[in-house]
Design an enzyme around this catalytic site. Structure first.
Site, PDB file in Angstrom:
ATOM      1  N   LEU A 266      21.009  19.827  36.128  1.00 54.22           N
ATOM      2  CA  LEU A 266      20.720  21.246  35.900  1.00 54.22           C
ATOM      3  C   LEU A 266      19.740  21.124  37.733  1.00 54.22           C
ATOM      4  O   LEU A 266      18.991  22.206  37.804  1.00 54.22           O
ATOM      5  CB  LEU A 266      20.788  22.467  35.213  1.00 54.22           C
ATOM      6  CG  LEU A 266      20.333  23.742  35.060  1.00 54.22           C
ATOM      7  CD1 LEU A 266      21.985  24.327  35.553  1.00 54.22           C
ATOM      8  CD2 LEU A 266      20.268  24.637  34.119  1.00 54.22           C
ATOM      9  N   ALA A 267      19.056  20.263  37.643  1.00 54.06           N
ATOM     10  CA  ALA A 267      17.547  21.001  38.530  1.00 54.06           C
ATOM     11  C   ALA A 267      17.146  21.677  39.631  1.00 54.06           C
ATOM     12  O   ALA A 267      16.410  22.078  39.568  1.00 54.06           O
ATOM     13  CB  ALA A 267      17.258  18.712  38.647  1.00 54.06           C
ATOM     14  N   LYS A 268      17.837  21.103  40.736  1.00 53.71           N
ATOM     15  CA  LYS A 268      17.480  22.361  41.710  1.00 53.71           C
ATOM     16  C   LYS A 268      19.325  22.540  41.890  1.00 53.71           C
ATOM     17  O   LYS A 268      19.809  22.739  42.827  1.00 53.71           O
ATOM     18  CB  LYS A 268      18.201  21.486  42.559  1.00 53.71           C
ATOM     19  CG  LYS A 268      16.059  21.268  43.241  1.00 53.71           C
ATOM     20  CD  LYS A 268      16.170  20.062  43.545  1.00 53.71           C
ATOM     21  CE  LYS A 268      14.440  18.812  43.179  1.00 53.71           C
ATOM     22  NZ  LYS A 268      14.671  17.763  43.304  1.00 53.71           N
ATOM     23  N   ARG A 269      19.936  23.892  40.663  1.00 58.52           N
ATOM     24  CA  ARG A 269      20.349  24.266  40.592  1.00 58.52           C
ATOM     25  C   ARG A 269      20.196  25.479  41.848  1.00 58.52           C
ATOM     26  O   ARG A 269      19.684  26.183  42.212  1.00 58.52           O
ATOM     27  CB  ARG A 269      20.350  25.553  40.011  1.00 58.52           C
ATOM     28  CG  ARG A 269      22.226  26.074  39.664  1.00 58.52           C
ATOM     29  CD  ARG A 269      22.639  26.543  38.119  1.00 58.52           C
ATOM     30  NE  ARG A 269      23.762  27.057  38.103  1.00 58.52           N
ATOM     31  CZ  ARG A 269      22.953  28.401  37.864  1.00 58.52           C
ATOM     32  NH1 ARG A 269      22.133  29.061  37.672  1.00 58.52           N
ATOM     33  NH2 ARG A 269      24.016  29.105  37.758  1.00 58.52           N
ATOM     34  N   ARG A 270      21.311  25.112  43.160  1.00 58.90           N
ATOM     35  CA  ARG A 270      21.828  26.142  44.527  1.00 58.90           C
ATOM     36  C   ARG A 270      21.028  27.588  43.972  1.00 58.90           C
ATOM     37  O   ARG A 270      22.203  28.136  43.365  1.00 58.90           O
ATOM     38  CB  ARG A 270      22.922  26.388  45.152  1.00 58.90           C
ATOM     39  CG  ARG A 270      22.378  24.520  45.560  1.00 58.90           C
ATOM     40  CD  ARG A 270      24.301  23.960  45.263  1.00 58.90           C
ATOM     41  NE  ARG A 270      24.711  24.087  45.194  1.00 58.90           N
ATOM     42  CZ  ARG A 270      26.086  24.182  44.688  1.00 58.90           C
ATOM     43  NH1 ARG A 270      26.918  23.382  45.916  1.00 58.90           N
ATOM     44  NH2 ARG A 270      27.285  23.553  43.579  1.00 58.90           N
TER      45      ARG A 270
END
Ligand SMILES: [Zn+2]
Length: 285
Positions: free
Chosen positions: A240-244
């Site tokens: 989920l780190a850099k969920r758009r």
């Protein structure tokens, strides 16, 4: 007494995955009458944004997670990292490496938890120290430490296998300590007895256990929890780190959302549509 910490890097705002990790660290401490603290891992050079530390503290308060003690930062601890590295260097366990990422990728014949496995190019070359990264001579370090074990609350006893990483970098070219060295020393300095973090860092604990042995540090227990992720169209999982496009915790806090309700939902495993716990992976190749 049990002591846990939540230790984000201030490279960007916190998101839902961070909230989940913080809730776990906090609740494990509170359930056993222990302490919970916030540590900001702010030595990542240009990417580090120290001003985010206040944001992180506000995010935790919004989630209803109370912290014990002041916020800990890595940046005042550089001398401690340097002293530990110097001790390992004097023991003949570190060597300077000048390889670039591209050179390592081209020369590697195997991969480890962090990608291409360093093939030991610089190990016996006696290169200049100026501008070098410092790598641990893994074979020598393991021979000195002997067989090691560690314990994960969810996965039970583990035989340490730091060789999965090969000769890891302990002092980076662009930072005074690698994640492995700084995190291991910090957990000792902060008297952390239960190290909680995502299962993607499971394998890193093999290295940390070795460093504890080499540096004479206390050995905590570990708790590697599942990670929130989402599935791509092709069915593969993504952290989920850099969920758009997803709003950060700070955005949600400022928009007036109920943070305690969010924490309760995470505790209950009620995740937003499309998000769930990823299948456990232990970071081994
Ligand atoms: Zn090298």
């Amino acid at each position: 007494m049990i002591v846990t910490r939540f230790a984000p890097s201030p490279n960007g705002p916190l998101h839902l995955g961070h909230a989940y990790a913080a809730v776990i660290a906090h609740d494990l401490a509170r359930a056993r009458g222990g302490a919970f603290s916030l540590r900001v891992e702010d030595i990542d050079g240009e990417r580090s944004r120290p001003e985010l530390a206040a944001e992180f503290a506000a995010d935790l308060a919004w989630l209803g997670l109370s912290c014990d003690g002041p916020v800990v930062r890595q940046s005042p601890r550089l001398a401690r990292y340097a002293a530990a590295a110097e001790g390992l260097r004097r023991a003949g366990l570190l060597y300077p490496c000048h390889c670039t990422r591209a050179e390592i990728a081209a020369a590697a014949t195997a991969s480890g938890p962090d990608g291409p496995l360093y093939p030991g190019t610089c190990r016996h070359r006696n290169l200049p120290e100026e501008g070098a990264a410092w790598r641990l001579d893994m074979a020598r370090a393991m021979a000195q430490a002997g067989p090691l074990e560690w314990f994960d609350e969810l996965d039970g006893p583990q035989l340490a296998r730091p060789e999965l990483f090969g000769d890891v970098v302990l002092v980076r070219k662009d930072a005074p300590a690698s994640y492995h060295l700084a995190a291991t020393l910090d957990d000792a300095t902060d008297a952390i007895t239960l190290v909680t973090r995502g299962a993607d860092l499971f394998a890193a604990s093999h290295v940390h256990r070795l460093l504890q042995a080499l540096l004479g540090l206390p050995v905590p227990t570990w708790h590697h929890h599942g990670l929130l992720g989402e599935r791509d169209a092709d069915g593969s999982w993504r952290k989920l780190a850099k969920r758009r496009g997803a709003p950060s915790l700070g955005d949600r806090r400022r928009a007036g959302e109920d943070g305690r309700a969010l924490a309760e939902a995470l505790r209950a495993g009620a995740f937003p549509a499309g998000i769930s716990l990823m299948p456990v992976l232990h970071g081994e190749p």
